[in-house]
Design an enzyme around this catalytic site. Structure first.
Site, mmCIF file in Angstrom:
data_model
loop_
_atom_site.group_PDB
_atom_site.id
_atom_site.type_symbol
_atom_site.label_atom_id
_atom_site.label_comp_id
_atom_site.label_asym_id
_atom_site.label_seq_id
_atom_site.Cartn_x
_atom_site.Cartn_y
_atom_site.Cartn_z
ATOM 1 C CG HIS A 347 -2.026 0.999 1.096
ATOM 2 N ND1 HIS A 347 -3.258 0.703 0.534
ATOM 3 C CD2 HIS A 347 -2.066 2.311 1.412
ATOM 4 C CE1 HIS A 347 -4.001 1.785 0.535
ATOM 5 N NE2 HIS A 347 -3.304 2.780 1.059
ATOM 6 C CB ALA A 348 1.007 4.115 -2.353
ATOM 7 C CG HIS A 377 -2.553 10.628 -2.769
ATOM 8 N ND1 HIS A 377 -3.705 11.213 -2.298
ATOM 9 C CD2 HIS A 377 -2.000 9.999 -1.704
ATOM 10 C CE1 HIS A 377 -3.844 10.942 -1.010
ATOM 11 N NE2 HIS A 377 -2.822 10.193 -0.622
ATOM 12 C CD GLU A 378 1.249 7.897 -1.370
ATOM 13 O OE1 GLU A 378 1.861 8.362 -0.400
ATOM 14 O OE2 GLU A 378 0.131 7.361 -1.274
ATOM 15 C CG HIS A 381 1.171 12.409 1.704
ATOM 16 N ND1 HIS A 381 0.235 13.017 2.501
ATOM 17 C CD2 HIS A 381 0.555 11.319 1.172
ATOM 18 C CE1 HIS A 381 -0.897 12.318 2.462
ATOM 19 N NE2 HIS A 381 -0.732 11.285 1.656
ATOM 20 C CD GLU A 405 -3.995 11.200 3.229
ATOM 21 O OE1 GLU A 405 -3.778 10.955 2.035
ATOM 22 O OE2 GLU A 405 -3.286 10.745 4.160
ATOM 23 C CG HIS A 508 -6.458 3.057 5.375
ATOM 24 N ND1 HIS A 508 -6.642 2.510 4.114
ATOM 25 C CD2 HIS A 508 -5.671 4.145 5.187
ATOM 26 C CE1 HIS A 508 -6.024 3.255 3.212
ATOM 27 N NE2 HIS A 508 -5.417 4.246 3.832
ATOM 28 C CE1 TYR A 518 -5.935 8.759 2.385
ATOM 29 C CE2 TYR A 518 -7.038 7.380 4.004
ATOM 30 C CZ TYR A 518 -5.883 7.776 3.355
ATOM 31 O OH TYR A 518 -4.687 7.199 3.682
HETATM 32 O O1 X8Z Z 1 -4.371 5.140 1.263
HETATM 33 C C1 X8Z Z 1 -4.392 5.968 0.376
HETATM 34 C C2 X8Z Z 1 -3.091 6.519 -0.177
HETATM 35 C C3 X8Z Z 1 -2.023 6.582 0.833
HETATM 36 S S1 X8Z Z 1 -2.234 7.878 1.960
HETATM 37 C C4 X8Z Z 1 -2.613 5.647 -1.304
HETATM 38 N N1 X8Z Z 1 -5.581 6.374 -0.160
HETATM 39 C C5 X8Z Z 1 -6.848 5.818 0.299
HETATM 40 C C6 X8Z Z 1 -7.000 4.358 -0.096
HETATM 41 O O2 X8Z Z 1 -6.213 3.845 -0.895
HETATM 42 O O3 X8Z Z 1 -7.952 3.715 0.380
HETATM 43 C C7 X8Z Z 1 -5.753 7.384 -1.188
HETATM 44 C C8 X8Z Z 1 -7.228 7.439 -1.452
HETATM 45 C C9 X8Z Z 1 -7.910 6.656 -0.375
HETATM 46 ZN ZN ZN Z 2 -2.191 9.868 1.322
#
Ligand code: X8Z
Ligand code: ZN
Length: 618
Positions: A347-348, A377-378, A381, A405, A508, A518
């Protein structure tokens, strides 16, 4: 996602009396010894965590994360209890000092005793490990040996969900992922909830949810999020109806939508959180100028590194800081999934090591449009980290987590315009017509509007779990109540409170990472985007000569200046002040989002009305 320990803002080994520090003493202390030691600890914690997340089956590295957390907690607690636990913001007059003291009461998880903190860390690590190493057998070989033939989430399982149109294969894949992760995480989650709550209570919060919400500095936060949802829900509903009809056309009798709910496995995404992968099916005018960036990337032989460089160039075109270090693999970044047998958290995430020079991205990047957007997106940050790096340690955070975010997504809104994609040669033969513009808005809505209820419900569910308002034996059904209520999706097969734990199949949740950020970010990014477009003179908010969704602020130094002024503040001011700098208003507002999607909303309403009108029988 940043990993930063919540450290109290007051610790010094040289202070040996128990008297409260004077204003000057505290100031000097925070600027010198505290700054140095807190940053060093943050560095240490990040190194251990990054090493572990890029080699999750390595027991030694896992243990090192726990040892490090315990060591730092010891240091924090010791100083806190001796000298600082009684400090109040109002003991001081300097606004910056007051604000630093505001978080000074917080010990974070360090408030737990050693055994419990170790247990909480181990439990979270184990859950993350289960998620990160989760494997399923391929549909065509369901009795496989997963260690040999198993598919991992990124990219294999996600690709099946994105590309397959075989209803049964999708059900199988959807269920298998939940069996491989949620079911196994189920037995650990109650321990996590108990300990996380205990830590929150020791910090004077009612539960972990309340502790998370503290970062938003808004007494009406829950209600405010609900109100925003009420404003955007009509748009979501129209999109849901339209997409539901198209899906019905694709799957026919297999797909039961008679109750107004759509089974959750047919949206091209494991969690039905973004629907961009079914764009081909739902695009309103399929014969008009196709947005096929994926093919352009392949044709032009883009490498993973090219994607990062292109994104970096966009930020720099606004006069913002270069970010080469964060995707430099020889400097420690991970931008490719390792092929040396290591298992990693794919996960990024974006990492600030708190030393003012080490910033890394960690991502199992594939060359496609979706990942190109995620890179922006990354990097948002990382740009934020760089901009506030000269703030005191306590303020090296987003104005609130939603701001962090939203930054990269704001950039991506500009990058994703046909206007911009043409400029960087990733879109050819595109002519701007009404139809083309509705198509492109639809692409965006499949990402942004589809996401909104998902972004809201994850933490609504966790807030209820943490507060105890839903009993443990109803956790899974409560999850589905929210999925039905907000997303209007349902499970494709029966779920059981006894064996299933579907929230655990989303990163998460086992990762102890809050999610409402988000949701908020999906609102804020349209406010930021509109304001940067105006600053760049790419949008005229009065005459609206060009629609908002066409604005590309590429190369606008004025837009970059505005953004920089907001980002540099970190969390040194209340978020409403940062919002004012960035947008001219102190209020979170869904108006810019609604303005952006207005043409699509009209289109969807008309189409849905037409489709719903009873046909006249002859
Ligand atoms: O978790 C993330 C990013 C890292 S902060 C890739 N996002 C959420 C997800 O993947 O569920 C970005 C959008 C929502
Ligand atoms: Zn993020």
């Amino acid at each position: 996602m940043a990993y930063k320990l919540l450290l109290p803002l007051f610790l010094s080994l040289f202070i040996c009396s128990q008297a409260k520090l004077t204003e000057d003493e505290l100031k000097r202390f925070l600027e010198t010894k505290y700054e140095k030691e807190a940053s060093q600890n943050c560095y240490k914690a990040n190194v251990a965590e990054f090493d572990y997340e890029t080699d999750i089956n390595n027991k030694t590295k896992e243990e090192l994360t726990t040892t490090t957390v315990l060591e730092i907690a010891d240091w924090v607690k010791n100083i806190w209890s001796k000298y600082f636990k009684d400090i109040e913001p109002n003991d001081y007059s300097d606004p910056s000092l007051k604000r630093q003291v505001r978080t000074a009461h917080l010990l974070g998880d360090a408030a737990l005793d050693k055994e419990k903190l170790a247990q909480l860390t181990n439990t979270t690590n184990t859950m993350t490990g289960i998620y990160g190493t989760g494997k399923i057998c391929p549909y065509k070989k369901q009795q496989c040996d997963v260690t040999k033939d198993g598919l991992g989430l990124e990219p294999d399982i996600e690709n099946v969900m994105a590309k397959s149109t075989d209803y049964d294969e999708l059900v199988y894949t959807w269920k298998s992922w939940r069996d491989a992760t949620g079911v196994k995480i189920k037995k650990l989650y109650p321990t996590y909830v108990t300990l996380a709550n205990e830590a929150a209570k020791a910090n004077n919060f009612s539960d972990r949810g309340a502790y998370w919400r503290f970062a938003y500095e808004d007494d009406g936060f829950v209600q405010n999020m609900d109100d925003i949802w009420t404003q955007v829900e009509p748009l979501y509903n129209e999109l849901h109806k339209y997409v539901g009809r198209k899906l019905k056309q694709r799957y026919g009798d297999k797909l039961n939508v008679s109750d107004g709910l759509i089974p959750a496995h047919v949206f091209g995404n494991m969690w039905a959180q973004s629907w961009g992968n079914i764009a081909d099916l739902v695009v309103p005018f399929p014969n008009v100028s196709k947005m096929d960036v994926d093919s352009a990337l392949v044709e032009q032989k883009y490498t993973v590194l090219d994607l990062f460089k292109t994104a970096d160039e966009f930020y720099q075109s606004l006069g913002l800081l270069p970010m080469g270090m964060c995707y430099n693999e020889s400097a420690g970044a991970m931008i490719n999934k390792p092929t040396d047998g290591r298992e990693v958290v794919c996960h990024a995430s974006a990492w600030d090591f708190c030393d003012g020079e080490t910033y890394r991205l960690k991502m199992c990047t594939e060359v496609n449009y979706e990942d190109f957007i995620t890179i922006h997106h990354e990097m948002g940050h990382i740009q934020y980290y760089l901009q506030y790096k000269n703030q005191p340690y306590a303020f090296r955070e987003g104005a609130n987590p939603g701001f962090h975010e939203a930054i990269g997504d704001t950039m991506a809104l500009s990058v994703a315009t046909p206007n911009h994609l043409k400029k960087i040669n990733l879109l050819k033969n595109y002519t701007e017509t009404y139809e083309a513009s509705i198509n492109s808005l639809m692409h965006m809505a499949l990402e942004k509007i589809a996401f909104l209820p998902f972004g809201l419900l994850i933490d609504k569910w966790r807030w209820d779990v943490f507060s105890g308002s839903v009993p443990e034996n109803k956790w899974n059904s409560h999850w589905w109540d929210y999925r039905k209520k907000y997303q209007k999706v349902k499970a494709p097969i029966e779920r059981s409170d006894e064996t299933d734990f579907d929230p655990g199949a989303k990163f998460h949740v086992p990762g102890d990472s809050q999610y409402i950020a988000y949701f908020l970010a999906h609102i804020l990014q349209f406010q930021f985007y509109k304001s940067l477009c105006i600053a760049a003179q790419e949008y005229d908010p009065v005459n609206k000569t060009v629609p908002l969704h066409n604005c590309d602020f590429y190369k606008s130094v004025a837009a970059g200046d505005k953004l920089r002024a907001g980002l540099q503040l970190g969390s040194s001011k209340h978020w409403s002040e940062t919002l004012e700098i960035l947008t001219g208003t102190k209020k979170v507002s869904a108006e810019p989002l609604l303005e952006y999607f207005e043409p699509l909303y009209k289109f969807l309403k008309t189409e849905n009305e037409k489709a719903e009108k009873p046909r006249v029988r002859r």
